[in-house]
Enzyme design. Structure first.
Site, PDB file in Angstrom:
ATOM      1  N   ARG A 256     -10.239  14.619  -3.851  1.00  0.00           N
ATOM      2  CA  ARG A 256     -10.891  13.526  -4.580  1.00  0.00           C
ATOM      3  C   ARG A 256     -12.355  13.852  -4.843  1.00  0.00           C
ATOM      4  O   ARG A 256     -12.871  13.587  -5.934  1.00  0.00           O
ATOM      5  CB  ARG A 256     -10.732  12.219  -3.790  1.00  0.00           C
ATOM      6  CG  ARG A 256      -9.290  11.680  -3.880  1.00  0.00           C
ATOM      7  CD  ARG A 256      -8.940  10.808  -2.702  1.00  0.00           C
ATOM      8  NE  ARG A 256      -7.647  10.151  -2.843  1.00  0.00           N
ATOM      9  CZ  ARG A 256      -6.479  10.694  -2.500  1.00  0.00           C
ATOM     10  NH1 ARG A 256      -6.419  11.928  -2.017  1.00  0.00           N
ATOM     11  NH2 ARG A 256      -5.344  10.009  -2.649  1.00  0.00           N
TER      12      ARG A 256
ATOM     13  N   ASP B  49       3.031  12.427   6.080  1.00  0.00           N
ATOM     14  CA  ASP B  49       2.798  13.874   6.228  1.00  0.00           C
ATOM     15  C   ASP B  49       3.011  14.359   7.659  1.00  0.00           C
ATOM     16  O   ASP B  49       3.096  15.564   7.902  1.00  0.00           O
ATOM     17  CB  ASP B  49       1.376  14.232   5.773  1.00  0.00           C
ATOM     18  CG  ASP B  49       1.225  14.079   4.264  1.00  0.00           C
ATOM     19  OD1 ASP B  49       2.254  14.097   3.554  1.00  0.00           O
ATOM     20  OD2 ASP B  49       0.083  13.940   3.796  1.00  0.00           O
TER      21      ASP B  49
HETATM   22  C1  S3P Z   1      -1.634  12.279  -0.622  1.00  0.00           C
HETATM   23  C2  S3P Z   1      -0.695  11.290  -0.640  1.00  0.00           C
HETATM   24  C3  S3P Z   1       0.676  11.484  -0.128  1.00  0.00           C
HETATM   25  C4  S3P Z   1       0.749  12.675   0.811  1.00  0.00           C
HETATM   26  C5  S3P Z   1       0.076  13.882   0.253  1.00  0.00           C
HETATM   27  C6  S3P Z   1      -1.388  13.604  -0.034  1.00  0.00           C
HETATM   28  C7  S3P Z   1      -2.950  11.973  -1.191  1.00  0.00           C
HETATM   29  O1  S3P Z   1       1.544  11.692  -1.203  1.00  0.00           O
HETATM   30  O2  S3P Z   1       2.090  12.976   1.129  1.00  0.00           O
HETATM   31  O3  S3P Z   1       0.163  14.985   1.156  1.00  0.00           O
HETATM   32  O4  S3P Z   1      -3.909  12.757  -0.956  1.00  0.00           O
HETATM   33  O5  S3P Z   1      -3.061  10.968  -1.878  1.00  0.00           O
HETATM   34  P1  S3P Z   1       2.156  10.486  -2.081  1.00  0.00           P
HETATM   35  O6  S3P Z   1       1.061   9.856  -2.859  1.00  0.00           O
HETATM   36  O7  S3P Z   1       3.187  11.145  -2.966  1.00  0.00           O
HETATM   37  O8  S3P Z   1       2.777   9.568  -1.070  1.00  0.00           O
END
Ligand code: S3P
Length: 433
Positions: free
Chosen positions: A32, A319
């Site tokens: 981000r 995760d």
């Molecule tokens: C993440 C959100 C999750 C996570 C990924 C990182 C993020 O995915 O599994 O490793 O940084 O917003 P999803 O948005 O598909 O749930």
């Protein structure tokens, strides 16, 4: 685009896990910060930025979009494009990173020009309709191939919408906020299950006004971002592998400092506590909205207990589920996971792969469409496990291997570098043999 890594690594059993670690920066926050720094006006400087290949993909894409990215020592510097990204005229390679692809889709949909996003074979199989659908409602012009990458974007003027995410996803929420920042009017994302809020916090850190009310988060378009200087907190999802490893050895003691303690990410600490581990949190402070602290963990003498994970808990641990499942045979009462269908569309089908690899080590495990039952009280033997190019599977089974009888060969071990290139050397540092 990039190929699956196939390097093999042998993991020997350990007697104990002991030490102090400071981990590279959180992957979610680093993504981000990289993307917003590209859009912001002025220079951003980040210390302890994630060292994983995923965040390098985000930085490379931002570079292709005209931002100047430089690395000097531990600092990543990004000179932003003050709201106007440059269409690169070539494909934006998102590598293995779903976060890069989905969040970039939101960032680029309101920009001028044409953009094409692609990834490696795994990423090109992952669902992208979940981000396209709400962006179309905002007026975006995006095409996919059968719901997957390549993601083709023709920049368009967007208008704010109110959207309820059908599947809990911080990536989709963040993509909509990034688009909403550049849309006309207000964009509101409503989520039934609260997902990680790094997108909201990062936008605020770059100077945007973000409003939260109950389960909704809103941004009004037309706000400008200014560059940010920040140190990225250590990655809790990387710490998870070591925390779970330490939880397996009754004499263990592990200390992390400067670890990201954002409550939307720290649920694993509660789970380990329920399982019987002793977890102490010290020195909490807040920086740019993110909580940072030290965590000390030691394992229970009588071994880990049992837990059922479902509903909102599943979403908060998404995760961490592979490593929890991988250590579950060594608990006394086992671990049951449900409502985790999302695991099937991660970097791999993590439900199927966890089950296959546990069986390769001699475990009994029952697979469900949306989860796993892993009985406790099992003794595993070393075996050949395969990451299928998935970083979290490689690391989860390196952890399971520490308590097995005999050596374990992890095929595709170097996939760990997607989020955590230092993983194996740090594992050697803390594993006592
Ligand atoms: C993440 C959100 C999750 C996570 C990924 C990182 C993020 O995915 O599994 O490793 O940084 O917003 P999803 O948005 O598909 O749930």
């Amino acid at each position: 685009m990039t190929d699956t890594l196939t390097t093999e690594r042998t993991i020997h059993p350990a007697r104990n896990v002991l030490g102090t670690l400071r981990l590279p920066g959180d992957k979610s926050i680093s993504h981000r910060y990289a993307l917003l720094a590209g859009l912001a006006e002025g220079v951003s400087r980040f210390q302890n930025f994630s060292t994983g290949a995923d965040c390098a993909s985000s930085l490379a894409c931002v570079g292709q979009l005209g931002a100047k990215v430089t690395h000097s020592g531990d600092t990543v510097e990004v000179e932003g494009k003050a709201g106007r990204l440059t269409p690169p005229g070539s494909v934006l390679d998102c590598g293995n990173s779903g976060s890069t692809m989905r969040m970039l889709a939101g960032l680029l949909a309101p920009q001028e020009g044409a953009f094409t996003l692609e990834g490696d074979a795994s990423l090109n199989r992952r669902p992208m309709e979940r981000v396209r659908k709400p962006l179309l409602e905002m007026g975006a012009n995006i095409t996919l191939l059968d719901g997957h990458a390549p993601v083709q974007i023709q920049g368009a003027k967007l208008r704010g919408i109110a959207y309820t995410t059908p599947v809990p996803s911080a990536q989709v929420k963040t993509a909509l906020l990034f688009a909403g920042l550049q849309a006309e009017g207000t964009t509101t994302v409503n989520e039934a299950v609260r997902t990680r809020d790094h997108g909201e916090l990062a936008l605020r850190a770059f100077g945007a006004e973000i409003r939260r009310s109950g389960d909704s988060v809103s941004v009004t378009g037309g706000q400008k971002l200014r560059g940010l200087e920040a140190t990225v907190p250590g990655d809790m999802s990387s710490a998870a592998f070591f925390l779970c490893a330490a939880a397996l050895f009754p004499e263990s003691s592990l200390l992390f400092d400067q670890l990201g303690m954002n409550p939307t990410r720290a649920t694993l600490l509660d789970v380990l506590t329920v399982l019987g581990a002793k977890v102490h949190v010290l020195n909490l402070e807040e920086k740019h909205g993110e909580l940072i602290g030290s965590v000390q963990l030691s394992a229970p003498a009588q071994g880990l207990g049992t837990i059922d994970i479902s509903g909102a808990l599943t979403a908060q641990l998404i995760d961490e589920l592979p490593v929890l499942a991988a250590i579950a045979p060594y608990t006394r009462g086992g671990i049951r996971i449900r409502d985790a269908r999302e695991l099937r569309v991660k970097e791999s089908d993590r439900i199927a792969l966890v089950a296959t690899n546990l069986r390769a080590m001699g475990a009994t495990v029952e697979e469900f469409e949306d989860g796993l039952d892993v009985p406790g009280g099992q003794r595993l033997h070393g075996g050949v496990v395969d990451s299928d190019g998935d970083h979290r599977i490689a690391m989860a089974f390196a952890v399971a291997a520490l308590r097995a009888d005999g050596d374990t060969l992890v095929v595709g071990a170097d996939a760990a570098a997607v989020s955590f290139p230092e993983f194996y050397s740090l594992l050697e540092q803390v594993a006592e043999r």
